[in-house]
Design an enzyme around this catalytic site. Structure first.
Site, PDB file in Angstrom:
ATOM      1  N   CYS A 101      26.470  14.599  10.914  1.00  0.00           N
ATOM      2  CA  CYS A 101      26.815  15.513  11.998  1.00  0.00           C
ATOM      3  C   CYS A 101      26.296  16.953  11.767  1.00  0.00           C
ATOM      4  O   CYS A 101      25.675  17.870  12.090  1.00  0.00           O
ATOM      5  CB  CYS A 101      28.082  15.356  12.081  1.00  0.00           C
ATOM      6  SG  CYS A 101      28.805  16.531  13.396  1.00  0.00           S
ATOM      7  N   CYS A 197      35.194   9.835  12.902  1.00  0.00           N
ATOM      8  CA  CYS A 197      36.214  10.363  14.338  1.00  0.00           C
ATOM      9  C   CYS A 197      35.923   9.408  15.461  1.00  0.00           C
ATOM     10  O   CYS A 197      36.673   9.375  16.327  1.00  0.00           O
ATOM     11  CB  CYS A 197      35.930  11.941  14.469  1.00  0.00           C
ATOM     12  SG  CYS A 197      34.030  12.147  15.263  1.00  0.00           S
TER      13      CYS A 197
END
EC number: 2.8.1.13
Length: 362
Positions: A101, A197
């Site tokens: 990410c 997440c």
């Protein structure tokens, strides 16, 4: 400078943005919407990137008196992070989605858009120290060793680091929370987010099975070749795993068994004793040199193979394509797909020499 502050909705990014404002920069806040269905991401203490977090980020930006926007990166996040994560597990490797990410979203997609809009830098709440000396970036561990995030930033290129700001690198987490409270930021006591997440309930095995389906295989004792049981897919295991193996019979010596290797094609998961997890040599591909200085000959360093822990003294060499690393102390549970980061210890805080993706261990 014109600075784009990436505001996750947590205390770290809020204080980082506040420090950028206090330093006199022209700051604009942005929150990244990373899910087309935000309700599927975690909420409360265990989450990040949720609707709740975007509201917290907006409130912090309003208090700081800076413009604030929400940018939709959901499609790219799915392609670059989630699909990569699933694909790596299917191939029997163990990826770090936070590292991906940072590399592909926060410091590639976001930075590209920021530069196109005329910003000079992207500011984040990562705990790492960054300086640029004569145009050459130097990435180091943060002052707060327990919160250090240089490991997940070590895949950034020198060009990306030249346009990055990490205002919290010289601070302890306790100091950041105190500053947030002094600034009346509502997130001062907000718990840190953790885990992955995009997996709502934290059940990685079920998430992967939903994506990949069931691909039955056998659990095999590495030493004897005996079949100890069956499983529903190699993607449900990682190197070094001890719990949840689904083996009923105890080992002959009564000691726990650990996952030693994964073979996606045959569906075989090999298990054995803990001492067989020991690794003394690592090969790594896709080397990245944050300071544009590839290793020149055998180099003494400290290597790290997980975001927290997993360090050892080593000698590393670069053959022009791959990293070859000889460990001076054994490490256990090292898996292909993990990142290995090379550090040079010094008084200013360990300097990141380079990083690579582990391709093989011995």
């Amino acid at each position: 400078m014109r600075v784009l502050a990436a505001m996750s909705g947590g205390v770290d990014s809020a204080v980082a943005a506040a420090r950028a404002v206090a330093a006199g920069h022209d700051v604009v806040g942005v929150h990244l919407a990373l899910s087309a269905k935000p309700g599927t991401l975690r909420t409360g203490a265990r989450g990040c990137c949720t609707i709740e977090d975007s509201h917290d980020a907006r409130r912090a930006a309003d208090l700081l008196g800076i413009p604030f926007y929400v940018w939709d990166f959901a499609e790219r996040f799915t392609e670059e992070v989630i699909e990569t994560f699933v694909g790596e597990y299917a191939a029997g490797r163990t990826p770090n989605p936070c590292l991906t990410c940072n590399e592909k979203i926060k410091f590639e997609a976001l930075l590209e858009k920021a530069m196109a809009l005329g910003f000079d830098a992207v500011c984040t709440g990562h705990y790492a120290r960054l300086s640029v000396v004569d145009g050459v970036p130097e990435l180091r561990r943060s002052r707060d060793e327990g919160k250090d995030q240089s490991y997940v930033l070590a895949s950034l290129t020198s060009e990306q680091l030249r346009h990055s700001m990490f205002p919290l690198g010289g601070s302890l987490k306790s100091e950041v929370r105190e500053e947030a409270a002094e600034r009346d930021l509502a997130v001062a006591k907000k718990p840190d987010s953790h885990d992955i997440c995009f997996i709502p309930d934290g059940d990685t095995k079920s998430f992967l099975e939903n994506k990949l389906g069931q691909t039955p295989g056998q659990l095999v004792d590495e030493e004897t070749g005996a079949v100890l049981g069956e499983h529903t897919g190699v993607h449900g295991f990682t190197i070094g795993q001890r719990k949840g193996l689904g083996i009923d019979a105890p080992a002959p010596d009564g000691k726990p068994r650990y996952v030693l290797s994964l073979e996606p094609v045959s569906g075989t998961v090999k298990v054995g004793s803990r001492d067989r997890l020991a690794v003394t040599e690592i090969d790594a591909k896709r080397p990245i040199w944050p300071s544009e200085k590839p290793l020149d000959g055998p180099t003494e360093c400290v290597i790290q193979v997980r975001a927290h822990g997993g360090t050892a003294d080593a000698v590393a060499e670069f053959d022009g394509e791959h990293l070859k690393i000889q460990l001076r102390q054994e490490l256990q549970g090292v898996a292909p797909g993990q990142a290995v980061v090379l550090y040079r210890p010094d008084e200013a805080g360990d300097l990141v020499l380079g990083s690579g993706i582990i391709s093989a261990t011995r």
